[in-house]
Design an enzyme around this catalytic site. Structure first.
Site, PDB file in Angstrom:
ATOM      1  N   GLU A   1      -4.267  31.839  -1.856  1.00 36.60           N
ATOM      2  CA  GLU A   1      -3.332  30.882  -1.254  1.00 36.60           C
ATOM      3  C   GLU A   1      -3.006  31.333   0.175  1.00 36.60           C
ATOM      4  OE1 GLU A   1       1.415  29.885  -1.590  1.00 36.60           O
ATOM      5  OE2 GLU A   1       0.341  30.319  -3.457  1.00 36.60           O
TER       6      GLU A   1
ATOM      7  N   LYS B   1       5.392  26.244 -10.112  1.00 37.43           N
ATOM      8  CA  LYS B   1       5.562  27.609  -9.613  1.00 37.43           C
ATOM      9  C   LYS B   1       7.013  28.013  -9.825  1.00 37.43           C
ATOM     10  CE  LYS B   1       6.012  28.594  -5.169  1.00 37.43           C
ATOM     11  NZ  LYS B   1       5.779  28.977  -3.757  1.00 37.43           N
TER      12      LYS B   1
END
Length: 222
Positions: free
Chosen positions: A43, A139
């Site tokens: 990421e 998340k």
């Protein structure tokens, strides 16, 4: 890669390297070392100057196909605040999008393009809202304000939710998160701190190897 196949590969890998840096070149170096160390899901946060260029470079180099099954990596964008940034990241080659919070318009944009989005959540209400919007994985952020047992608690009323804690995940507690029900974990500054301090990016590879060892052990013991 189709969305469901991509999600399956992300769950299979289990560890996401969340990379922040001072430049595109630096974050590309970090990503390459993390991938060499076995972390296959990367990421790149949009707080990095030149983040989109870094995503483009990495996605072109590591894009999955049958010929490079061993060398592939899944490249995504993080710290995505709104749909305009999400679309720009997708056009640059991002295969998934991560946000610090739940932004419904960003979720809708990603659903339109069939790109996985992992929005940040902290409460049951936010998890429910994310599920209603069609989010596949939330998340749990910041993870360091919770104990790993929070996943079991939240799965009580919402057993269909998939959680990825990020923030505060370390070598010492990664196993507890996985055993507690996390489908994956996000690793941030702990992965890169030594490399940033010394300027030696090989520290990222060595730390990545440690994280993957701990992850694989946790999965076996689960």
């Amino acid at each position: 890669m189709k969305k469901l196949e991509l999600l399956h590969k992300m769950f299979e890998q289990g560890v996401v390297a969340v990379l922040r840096a001072d430049s595109a070149d630096q974050v590309v170096q970090m990503a390459e070392q993390a991938i060499a160390g076995g972390i296959k899901v990367i990421e790149i946060t949009l707080t990095v100057p030149g983040a989109l260029q870094a995503i483009e470079r990495l996605s072109q180099k590591y894009s999955w196909n049958a010929a490079n099954e061993e060398e592939f990596a899944i490249i995504g964008a993080g710290t995505v605040l709104e749909p305009q940034s999400a679309r720009a990241a997708i056009m640059a080659g991002s295969e998934f999008i991560v946000g610090p919070a739940l932004n419904p318009e960003t979720v809708k944009l990603c659903n339109l393009y069939r790109v996985p989005i992992l929005p940040g959540v902290m409460t049951i209400a936010e998890v429910q809202s994310a599920l209603e919007l069609g989010v596949d994985v939330v998340k749990l952020f910041p993870g360091n304000v919770y104990d790993p047992s929070i996943i079991k608690t939240m799965k009580g009323p919402l057993p269909q939710a998939n959680f990825m804690p990020t923030g505060g995940v370390s070598l010492s507690n990664l196993g507890d998160w996985i055993k507690g029900g996390a489908v994956a974990v996000g690793i941030g500054s702990d992965l890169t701190a030594e490399a940033v301090k010394t300027g030696d990016m090989t520290h990222v590879r060595r730390k990545a190897e440690q994280y993957m060892d701990v992850y694989r052990k946790a999965v076996q013991e689960k």
